[in-house]
Every structure is written in structure tokens, then in C-alpha cells.
Design an enzyme around this catalytic site. Sequence first.
Site, mmCIF file in Angstrom:
data_model
loop_
_atom_site.group_PDB
_atom_site.id
_atom_site.type_symbol
_atom_site.label_atom_id
_atom_site.label_comp_id
_atom_site.label_asym_id
_atom_site.label_seq_id
_atom_site.Cartn_x
_atom_site.Cartn_y
_atom_site.Cartn_z
ATOM 1 N N LYS A 218 -16.315 3.499 6.499
ATOM 2 C CA LYS A 218 -14.943 3.616 6.004
ATOM 3 C C LYS A 218 -14.034 2.567 6.667
ATOM 4 O O LYS A 218 -13.237 1.895 6.007
ATOM 5 C CB LYS A 218 -14.422 5.023 6.305
ATOM 6 C CG LYS A 218 -12.947 5.210 6.127
ATOM 7 C CD LYS A 218 -12.586 5.199 4.676
ATOM 8 C CE LYS A 218 -11.087 5.131 4.491
ATOM 9 N NZ LYS A 218 -10.699 5.287 3.111
ATOM 10 N N CYS A 272 -3.551 2.895 5.089
ATOM 11 C CA CYS A 272 -5.004 2.739 5.258
ATOM 12 C C CYS A 272 -5.338 1.348 5.759
ATOM 13 O O CYS A 272 -5.804 1.172 6.886
ATOM 14 C CB CYS A 272 -5.699 3.002 3.941
ATOM 15 S SG CYS A 272 -5.194 4.559 3.203
HETATM 16 N N1 SAJ Z 1 -2.696 -6.345 -0.930
HETATM 17 C C1 SAJ Z 1 -2.408 -7.693 -0.853
HETATM 18 N N2 SAJ Z 1 -3.256 -8.575 -1.460
HETATM 19 C C2 SAJ Z 1 -4.358 -8.164 -2.145
HETATM 20 C C3 SAJ Z 1 -4.648 -6.784 -2.206
HETATM 21 C C4 SAJ Z 1 -3.803 -5.883 -1.585
HETATM 22 O O1 SAJ Z 1 -1.406 -8.108 -0.253
HETATM 23 O O2 SAJ Z 1 -5.067 -9.035 -2.692
HETATM 24 C C5 SAJ Z 1 -1.803 -5.376 -0.256
HETATM 25 C C6 SAJ Z 1 -1.112 -4.413 -1.228
HETATM 26 O O3 SAJ Z 1 0.015 -4.982 -1.808
HETATM 27 C C7 SAJ Z 1 -0.784 -3.262 -0.303
HETATM 28 C C8 SAJ Z 1 -1.966 -3.259 0.677
HETATM 29 O O4 SAJ Z 1 -2.576 -4.523 0.559
HETATM 30 O O5 SAJ Z 1 0.412 -3.512 0.412
HETATM 31 C C9 SAJ Z 1 -3.007 -2.195 0.432
HETATM 32 O O6 SAJ Z 1 -3.198 -1.980 -0.956
HETATM 33 P P1 SAJ Z 1 -4.613 -1.739 -1.651
HETATM 34 O O7 SAJ Z 1 -4.366 -1.473 -3.088
HETATM 35 O O8 SAJ Z 1 -5.541 -2.865 -1.400
HETATM 36 O O9 SAJ Z 1 -5.237 -0.481 -0.889
HETATM 37 P P2 SAJ Z 1 -4.711 1.009 -0.537
HETATM 38 O O10 SAJ Z 1 -4.179 0.989 0.859
HETATM 39 O O11 SAJ Z 1 -3.873 1.595 -1.583
HETATM 40 O O12 SAJ Z 1 -6.128 1.793 -0.578
HETATM 41 C C10 SAJ Z 1 -7.182 1.359 0.257
HETATM 42 C C11 SAJ Z 1 -8.457 1.224 -0.599
HETATM 43 N N3 SAJ Z 1 -9.485 0.550 0.185
HETATM 44 C C12 SAJ Z 1 -10.131 -0.538 -0.275
HETATM 45 O O13 SAJ Z 1 -9.866 -1.047 -1.338
HETATM 46 C C13 SAJ Z 1 -11.209 -1.106 0.601
HETATM 47 C C14 SAJ Z 1 -8.924 2.609 -1.049
HETATM 48 O O14 SAJ Z 1 -10.174 2.528 -1.729
HETATM 49 C C15 SAJ Z 1 -9.069 3.544 0.153
HETATM 50 O O15 SAJ Z 1 -9.477 4.847 -0.252
HETATM 51 C C16 SAJ Z 1 -7.722 3.653 0.839
HETATM 52 O O16 SAJ Z 1 -7.355 2.332 1.283
HETATM 53 C C17 SAJ Z 1 -7.847 4.598 2.003
HETATM 54 O O17 SAJ Z 1 -7.417 5.753 1.870
HETATM 55 O O18 SAJ Z 1 -8.433 4.220 3.025
#
Ligand code: SAJ
Length: 425
Positions: A218, A272
Site C-alpha cells: 500500500k 494519501c
Molecule cells: N496529482 C498530480 N499529478 C498527477 C496525478 C495526481 O498533481 O499526475 C495530484 C492530484 O491533483 C492530487 C494528488 O495528486 O492533489 C492525489 O490525487 P490522486 O488522484 O492521484 O490520488 P488520491 O489521493 O485521490 O488516491 C490515491 C490513489 N492511489 C494511487 O493512485 C496509487 C488511490 O488508489 C488510493 O486508494 C488512495 O490514494 C488512498 O486511499 O491511499
Amino acid sequence: MQYKFNRVCVMGLGYIGLPTAALLASRGIETVGVDINEERVATVNAGGVSFHEPGLDAVVKTAVGSGKLQARTTPIEADVFLIAVPTPVRDDHAPDMAAVHAAAKAIAPVLKAGDLVVLESTSPVGTTEIVAGLIAAARTDLSVAGAAGRKGETEIDVHIAYCPERILPGRALTELVENDRIIGGLSRECRLRARAFYRQFVQGDCRITTARVAEMCKLTENAFRDVNIAFANELSILADRLDVDVWELIELSNLHPRVNVLQPGPGVGGHCIAVDPWLLVHSAPDITPLIQTARQVNDSKPDFVIEKVRAVAERFKAPKIACLGLAFKPDIDDLRESPALDIATELASAGFGEFIINEPHIKALPADLAAHAGVRFERDAEAAIDAADIVLLLVDHRLYKDIEMTLLEQKIVIDTRGLWARRRA
Ligand code: SAJ
């Protein structure tokens, strides 16, 4: 062996616990949701939800109405106990495991032989063993997996496993069913029982392993993403200095079959990706320089955006700035740990202009932000743009894609998500 799970107790009715409890109940499993927050318990018992997650309100309402889901402030006897409580990090980046420890202690008195305890909260490697130790200490009359000394598998009373949640906020109900699950047990029997439990409602693959692998898995997933976003964010700062369009740069680099650069943004938010890497670092700070640096790069990105806005705003006597989006990512209402909110608050507190803020998913601005002079909430994104000299796009909400481009023609645009840059290309 055929296992029977007649009643499930879900500890924690937050973003993970409530959708999981509602889903279990909708499959006809008697489910008891437990939360220390009395208000939340009352809301669920009234068939309601205290946060926005698409489709969840309907599932909770039906589950409570059918009598299969009830909420309480203390656990009762059950066959399975799922622990889905928060594991935040403190200011010094050390994990705060108090809620997990409290949940383990709370379920100990109601455990009986044959029960399964599954930890779902994101946790440092080794936590499942600590949970087993806490339960064993509280219940010396039961033999607990992982804490039972030399006892053979057949003599174990309480089975303990770790199964991290991996759902994306906004897609909880779909991903709870469709995602593959990693199930780490403290023994083979723990793994088999936990897998049989998850197979009742998971359509994805249920892969079994040790608790330590599952815990680290995780953390690895979210640290992987953080490190890769840090690379994109560093590139964006570098490209800015070198006068290169970073969006075009990434799009063209990604044409290579083995390259997939992620998207830069105003920083990394949520509870996360910006948090979990610290759980790895905390276990071994001396050998994790890359993960630590990625965190620092992502955490410093809001300052870069703030400086950009300041530099542009200096050209105006009394700049009017439209801030579009406050959520931590697109199409959700969640402002927690949001770099967009931090940037807007910091700029507003500097008090050098007027701030017209639009966030389509909330009804009013957070009090801290609204309290600053010159700040106003504008429900209509196009009206916010119209009233501004500078347009600062902080979140790539879907509806911002459809904004009439001619509205931006006379404006200075700072597009931290590349939403309009990509559209123009
Ligand atoms: N972000 C960027 N650039 C990107 C992708 C994301 O700046 O290319 C930023 C987003 O804007 C946001 C942050 O990252 O601020 C996180 O967003 P996210 O959509 O990537 O992820 P979370 O935090 O909503 O959910 C993550 C997910 N983990 C992964 O994709 C590896 C989800 O599957 C997990 O269940 C969740 O964390 C968790 O609960 O751990």
C-alpha cells in the site's frame, strides 16, 4: 473449508469504512458500523452520509432501511472486524497510530474464538503484528495469530490480516468491488479466511501474501505516485525557467513507448499520496532519500505558484484575481490537504488585491479564507473570470474545460494544471 461470516463490525465510518459497511449490508450481510463520533453515528442511522461520495447516499439509505446496516459508538460481537480508522502523520511526519490502537483495544472484549480481524487502515510495516499483540494482551484467554507463541494453526482462536483499501475517492463504490485486493495474513489460515471474506463482494483478484508485504505494498503504491508526480513538478519548474511549454514537453515525451510522465500541478493534496510516503520514511529515514526529496519537491510546489502570482500581480495597482478551484483534485468537494486551498489562503492573507474565488462543489468558502479582506465567493466561474485581471486555475474540474476561451483573451492566465494549455494545443 467453508467459512461463515454472519455479522461484520466495521470500525470507523469515514471515507473507507462507510462505503465498505454499506456495500456489505447491500449484499445482505448484517453489518454494524462503529464510530466514536456520535453525530456521524446518528447521521448514518438516519440513512444519511456526512460527506460527498457519488452514489453512497442511496446505498446507505437502502442498507439502513433494510435493517442490514446499523451504526453504534461501540462494537458488538461479530464474526469479522474491519478496522478502517485514520492514520494521519504528525507535524514531525511520524505516524499517529492512536486510532488503530484504540480500535484494537475496543474490539478485544467482544472477540470470540473463530473471529477474523482485518486492518485496512494505511499503516507502517509491522502494524498488524502490533494489533495482534494488543489483542493478545487484552485477551489472555484467547490464542491470537502472530502472538500465540508456538501454537499450531489449528489452535488459533483469533485470525488477523491486513488488507489495504485502494479506492479512489469519487469512485469508491465501483472500486470497492472491481479493484484487486492484496490480503496479507499473519498465518496461512488468516490469509485464507480473509480471502474468503473479501471474495463475497470483490470481483477483482484477491491475492494473498504476508501482512508485512501487504502493508508495504500500500505504501509503495502511493509513494510510487508521489515520486513520479515530483518528477513532473520539478520538470514544470525547470521548463518555466527554460521558457519551455511543460504540457507540450510531457505530451511529446510520452509518445515514447516506455515513458509516462505524470502531470504537474500546484502541489500534491489529499490524505494519501502526500502522507503515506512518510510512513515508509519513518521506518528507515537513513535509506530513503529519494522518497523524502519527492515529498519536499511536491510540498514546495505551492510556493512556486504563489511567487508566480505575486510577480504578475505586481504589474497592477489593485489586481483582481480569479481563483478557480479549491479541492485537492478534480470533480470532488474535498478541501482537506488541498494545495489549491493553501495557495488561495496564502495569497488572500497577503492582501494585495481582490480575490474572486470559484469552487463549484462547495456552497460557501471555508471561514479561514472568507475572513480575509478582499475575498469573495463567486458561484459562476465565467463571472469570476470576467471580473478579474489575472485568472489562476488551481483545479482541473471538468466544467472548467468548457469555459469560453474568448473570455480569457484579455486576461493573464496562470494555468497550474495545463487544462487550457492542453485544450489550445
Ligand atoms: N496529482 C498530480 N499529478 C498527477 C496525478 C495526481 O498533481 O499526475 C495530484 C492530484 O491533483 C492530487 C494528488 O495528486 O492533489 C492525489 O490525487 P490522486 O488522484 O492521484 O490520488 P488520491 O489521493 O485521490 O488516491 C490515491 C490513489 N492511489 C494511487 O493512485 C496509487 C488511490 O488508489 C488510493 O486508494 C488512495 O490514494 C488512498 O486511499 O491511499
